[in-house]
Structures are given as C-alpha cells and as structure tokens.
Design a protein around this motif. Sequence first.
Motif, mmCIF file in Angstrom:
data_model
loop_
_atom_site.group_PDB
_atom_site.id
_atom_site.type_symbol
_atom_site.label_atom_id
_atom_site.label_comp_id
_atom_site.label_asym_id
_atom_site.label_seq_id
_atom_site.Cartn_x
_atom_site.Cartn_y
_atom_site.Cartn_z
ATOM 1 N N GLN A 32 -2.317 1.529 1.290
ATOM 2 C CA GLN A 32 -1.308 2.349 1.955
ATOM 3 C C GLN A 32 -1.851 3.744 2.239
ATOM 4 O O GLN A 32 -1.609 4.299 3.311
ATOM 5 N N ASP A 33 -2.570 4.323 1.288
ATOM 6 C CA ASP A 33 -3.169 5.642 1.496
ATOM 7 C C ASP A 33 -4.161 5.615 2.657
ATOM 8 O O ASP A 33 -4.190 6.531 3.487
ATOM 9 N N LEU A 34 -4.974 4.564 2.718
ATOM 10 C CA LEU A 34 -5.958 4.458 3.801
ATOM 11 C C LEU A 34 -5.280 4.254 5.154
ATOM 12 O O LEU A 34 -5.737 4.800 6.166
ATOM 13 N N ARG A 35 -4.197 3.493 5.182
ATOM 14 C CA ARG A 35 -3.453 3.324 6.437
ATOM 15 C C ARG A 35 -2.862 4.643 6.899
ATOM 16 O O ARG A 35 -2.880 4.965 8.090
ATOM 17 N N ARG A 36 -2.314 5.410 5.953
ATOM 18 C CA ARG A 36 -1.742 6.710 6.290
ATOM 19 C C ARG A 36 -2.825 7.641 6.823
ATOM 20 O O ARG A 36 -2.647 8.333 7.825
ATOM 21 N N GLU A 37 -3.989 7.627 6.181
ATOM 22 C CA GLU A 37 -5.109 8.454 6.642
ATOM 23 C C GLU A 37 -5.577 8.015 8.033
ATOM 24 O O GLU A 37 -5.887 8.857 8.883
ATOM 25 N N ALA A 38 -5.605 6.711 8.285
ATOM 26 C CA ALA A 38 -6.014 6.206 9.598
ATOM 27 C C ALA A 38 -5.038 6.664 10.679
ATOM 28 O O ALA A 38 -5.460 7.052 11.777
ATOM 29 N N MET A 39 -3.741 6.657 10.370
ATOM 30 C CA MET A 39 -2.752 7.142 11.350
ATOM 31 C C MET A 39 -2.942 8.625 11.623
ATOM 32 O O MET A 39 -2.869 9.070 12.770
ATOM 33 N N GLN A 40 -3.214 9.405 10.581
ATOM 34 C CA GLN A 40 -3.442 10.835 10.765
ATOM 35 C C GLN A 40 -4.684 11.079 11.610
ATOM 36 O O GLN A 40 -4.703 11.955 12.484
ATOM 37 N N LEU A 41 -5.731 10.289 11.372
ATOM 38 C CA LEU A 41 -6.954 10.438 12.158
ATOM 39 C C LEU A 41 -6.719 10.038 13.618
ATOM 40 O O LEU A 41 -7.262 10.672 14.528
ATOM 41 N N ASP A 42 -5.918 9.006 13.844
ATOM 42 C CA ASP A 42 -5.588 8.615 15.225
ATOM 43 C C ASP A 42 -4.822 9.726 15.933
ATOM 44 O O ASP A 42 -5.071 10.021 17.107
ATOM 45 N N GLU A 43 -3.879 10.355 15.224
ATOM 46 C CA GLU A 43 -3.131 11.459 15.815
ATOM 47 C C GLU A 43 -4.058 12.631 16.132
ATOM 48 O O GLU A 43 -3.969 13.239 17.200
ATOM 49 N N GLU A 44 -4.957 12.934 15.205
ATOM 50 C CA GLU A 44 -5.906 14.036 15.438
ATOM 51 C C GLU A 44 -6.816 13.714 16.614
ATOM 52 O O GLU A 44 -7.127 14.581 17.433
ATOM 53 N N TRP A 45 -7.257 12.465 16.721
ATOM 54 C CA TRP A 45 -8.116 12.046 17.832
ATOM 55 C C TRP A 45 -7.385 12.250 19.157
ATOM 56 O O TRP A 45 -7.957 12.739 20.135
ATOM 57 N N GLY A 46 -6.114 11.889 19.207
ATOM 58 C CA GLY A 46 -5.333 12.091 20.416
ATOM 59 C C GLY A 46 -5.218 13.568 20.778
ATOM 60 O O GLY A 46 -5.346 13.944 21.943
ATOM 61 N N ARG A 47 -4.979 14.406 19.763
ATOM 62 C CA ARG A 47 -4.901 15.849 20.021
ATOM 63 C C ARG A 47 -6.238 16.386 20.523
ATOM 64 O O ARG A 47 -6.280 17.229 21.420
#
Length: 89
Positions: A32-47
């Motif tokens: 779950q922690d890794l999934r949350r981190e992956a979502m944060q990284l995807d959001e940062e990549w989009g920004r």
Amino acid sequence: MLVPLLLILVIVSALALIQSSHRSRKLFSELQDLRREAMQLDEEWGRLLLEQSTWASPDRVQSLAEDKLEMKAPDMREVKMVRGYGKAA
C-alpha cells in the motif's frame, strides 16, 4: 506419548500461522505504501510535464529571444534560399 507430540505440533503450527499472518500484513502494508508513492510520483511527473511544456512554449522562447537576447526575425529580403540540400534532386 502421542498426545504431547500432537500438542507440540499444534503449538508449532499455531506459531507458524501467526508468523505467516504477521508477514502477510506487513507485506500488504508495504505494498500500500508503494502504491501511494507510485501515485505521488505519477502526479509529480504530470506536473513536471506541464512545467516543461510551459517553459518550452514557442511564445515564451520567442519572447526571451527578443527581450533578453535582442534577436529578431529576419526580413524576407534578407532570407536566401539554398538549393541542392535535403532531398535528392
């Protein structure tokens, strides 16, 4: 003799089950922690992609070239066409 042996086996089995359940919960929490981190990284990549497109927009590049570098587009009379380069004749 058989009852104490079965009791020991039941206790060992219960301990193994407890350890397995604990490890499963720990790994699920890590997942779950890794999934949350992956979502944060995807959001940062989009920004970052949005920021990159903003910095590289043609209007911004032209504005910087004109204002900071004092560049200007050449007059059509100053443009010379060079033939023989690019596509084969």
